[in-house]
Design a protein around this motif. Sequence first.
Motif, PDB file in Angstrom:
ATOM      1  N   ALA A   1       0.853  -1.183   0.000  1.00 49.66           N
ATOM      2  CA  ALA A   1       0.000   0.000   0.000  1.00 49.66           C
ATOM      3  C   ALA A   1       0.887   1.229   0.000  1.00 49.66           C
ATOM      4  O   ALA A   1       2.057   1.173   0.381  1.00 49.66           O
ATOM      5  CB  ALA A   1      -0.918  -0.002   1.211  1.00 49.66           C
ATOM      6  N   ARG A   2       0.316   2.351  -0.425  1.00 54.60           N
ATOM      7  CA  ARG A   2       1.097   3.580  -0.579  1.00 54.60           C
ATOM      8  C   ARG A   2       0.187   4.792  -0.381  1.00 54.60           C
ATOM      9  O   ARG A   2      -0.999   4.760  -0.727  1.00 54.60           O
ATOM     10  CB  ARG A   2       1.715   3.610  -1.974  1.00 54.60           C
TER      11      ARG A   2
ATOM     12  N   HIS B   1      -2.944   3.056   9.939  1.00 54.25           N
ATOM     13  CA  HIS B   1      -2.643   1.639  10.147  1.00 54.25           C
ATOM     14  C   HIS B   1      -3.775   0.774   9.589  1.00 54.25           C
ATOM     15  O   HIS B   1      -3.533  -0.214   8.864  1.00 54.25           O
ATOM     16  CB  HIS B   1      -2.458   1.383  11.640  1.00 54.25           C
TER      17      HIS B   1
ATOM     18  N   SER C   1      -3.905   1.128   5.598  1.00 53.11           N
ATOM     19  CA  SER C   1      -2.824   0.434   4.892  1.00 53.11           C
ATOM     20  C   SER C   1      -3.037  -1.071   4.925  1.00 53.11           C
ATOM     21  O   SER C   1      -2.783  -1.769   3.923  1.00 53.11           O
ATOM     22  CB  SER C   1      -1.466   0.792   5.514  1.00 53.11           C
TER      23      SER C   1
ATOM     24  N   ALA D   1      -3.666  -3.214   1.582  1.00 46.36           N
ATOM     25  CA  ALA D   1      -2.691  -4.262   1.270  1.00 46.36           C
ATOM     26  C   ALA D   1      -3.361  -5.620   1.122  1.00 46.36           C
ATOM     27  O   ALA D   1      -2.948  -6.451   0.298  1.00 46.36           O
ATOM     28  CB  ALA D   1      -1.625  -4.319   2.357  1.00 46.36           C
TER      29      ALA D   1
ATOM     30  N   VAL E   1      -4.898   6.453   0.522  1.00 49.17           N
ATOM     31  CA  VAL E   1      -4.077   5.247   0.613  1.00 49.17           C
ATOM     32  C   VAL E   1      -4.572   4.257  -0.434  1.00 49.17           C
ATOM     33  O   VAL E   1      -5.769   3.960  -0.494  1.00 49.17           O
ATOM     34  CB  VAL E   1      -4.155   4.613   2.021  1.00 49.17           C
TER      35      VAL E   1
ATOM     36  N   ARG F   1      -3.760   0.461  -2.709  1.00 47.94           N
ATOM     37  CA  ARG F   1      -2.994  -0.766  -2.855  1.00 47.94           C
ATOM     38  C   ARG F   1      -1.942  -0.559  -3.943  1.00 47.94           C
ATOM     39  O   ARG F   1      -2.217   0.005  -4.991  1.00 47.94           O
ATOM     40  CB  ARG F   1      -3.905  -1.933  -3.217  1.00 47.94           C
TER      41      ARG F   1
ATOM     42  N   PHE G   1       4.521   0.762   3.215  1.00 47.11           N
ATOM     43  CA  PHE G   1       4.320   0.671   4.656  1.00 47.11           C
ATOM     44  C   PHE G   1       5.209  -0.454   5.179  1.00 47.11           C
ATOM     45  O   PHE G   1       4.904  -1.640   5.024  1.00 47.11           O
ATOM     46  CB  PHE G   1       2.854   0.417   4.976  1.00 47.11           C
TER      47      PHE G   1
ATOM     48  N   HIS H   1       4.765  -1.431  11.545  1.00 44.63           N
ATOM     49  CA  HIS H   1       3.846  -0.715  12.427  1.00 44.63           C
ATOM     50  C   HIS H   1       4.031  -1.200  13.854  1.00 44.63           C
ATOM     51  O   HIS H   1       4.520  -2.305  14.102  1.00 44.63           O
ATOM     52  CB  HIS H   1       2.399  -0.946  11.996  1.00 44.63           C
TER      53      HIS H   1
ATOM     54  N   VAL I   1       7.020   4.583   6.961  1.00 44.48           N
ATOM     55  CA  VAL I   1       6.396   4.716   5.654  1.00 44.48           C
ATOM     56  C   VAL I   1       7.374   5.333   4.671  1.00 44.48           C
ATOM     57  O   VAL I   1       8.032   6.342   4.984  1.00 44.48           O
ATOM     58  CB  VAL I   1       5.125   5.614   5.733  1.00 44.48           C
TER      59      VAL I   1
END
Length: 329
Positions: free
Chosen positions: A9-10, A126, A129, A133, A172, A174, A181, A184, A326
């Motif tokens: 993810a971005r 969190h 993402s 993802a 955010v 995919r 990411f 976390h 990130v």
Amino acid sequence: MPASAPLHARITGIGTYVPSRILTNEQLSQLVDTNDEWIVQRTGIHERRIATEHEYTSDLCIAAVDNLLARYPGALDGVELVIASTHTPDLSSTPVACLVQAHFGLSAAGAYDVNATCAGFTYALHQASALAAAGVHRKILVVSGDTLSKITDYTDRSTCILFGDGAGAVVVERDEAQPAFLAHHIGADGRGAAHVYRTGLAQQLHGLPLAGGGKLVQNGREVYRFAVSTVPQGVERLLAKSELTIGDVDWFIPHSANLRMIDSICEKLALPLGKALTSMEYYGNTSAASIPLALDLGVQDGRVKPGDLLLLYGFGGGLTHAGLLVRWG
């Protein structure tokens, strides 16, 4: 500790907003026994932004998304979920995310709020993402905003010097080619809930009576202790998960609560204060909005560049805390 796999993810867009009204330290000195030098020495804050009487958290969040759209046209195309982080919603029974969703006509998107107070942005990011993802939702709008001026007691000089209003928004998505990411860490210590609170339906906590009459109450000394011990520990866990060192971090972006607090955290991390991006100097402590506001200041002035490694760490009432590593851009 085994290394964690990066999430596919971005962050693909950012926007921010602060109200136009400025409340300076000098103006505060007309309300309570304080002065500019005292406030700056203890907090690093020079001024803060204040919402108008009829300007609420959803209005700030919508303006932040407007700013995002002006910079990233088409950013909302295909959004499947809206997550808002706030603890000052317009209405107690209506999520701010729903008001944002309705305003932008995102009828195909789900919407809900997260209340992790000043850690709200990192908690929401969190979630976003992880969902992106996993392919559950490929594009998610995260908005974070608070209107703390509406719950601040302007007769209490220990709190009224701190807080301001603002909002930030990120998209955010995919990304299977360039997972951004990297790691976390999330946690909480509910035993410290009485150190930062605003009364609601309950008038007591852990059997003890609460004060404040609906205004924000904070034990600054205990919050300071919590932050300067918990955040460095969380950062060490983040770095261990990603098999990186503090020297690999380009920018540390903590919750902008208090500059002295951030200085102490940086000292414990052996990180130069100059590598910390903050937003409290001219916006005040904006709770969930403080991290996106600080990040966007760095993006707009060119300090944050594509490929930079960002260490985001939020902490606040609850007591909640969450950090993310990130890769930007």
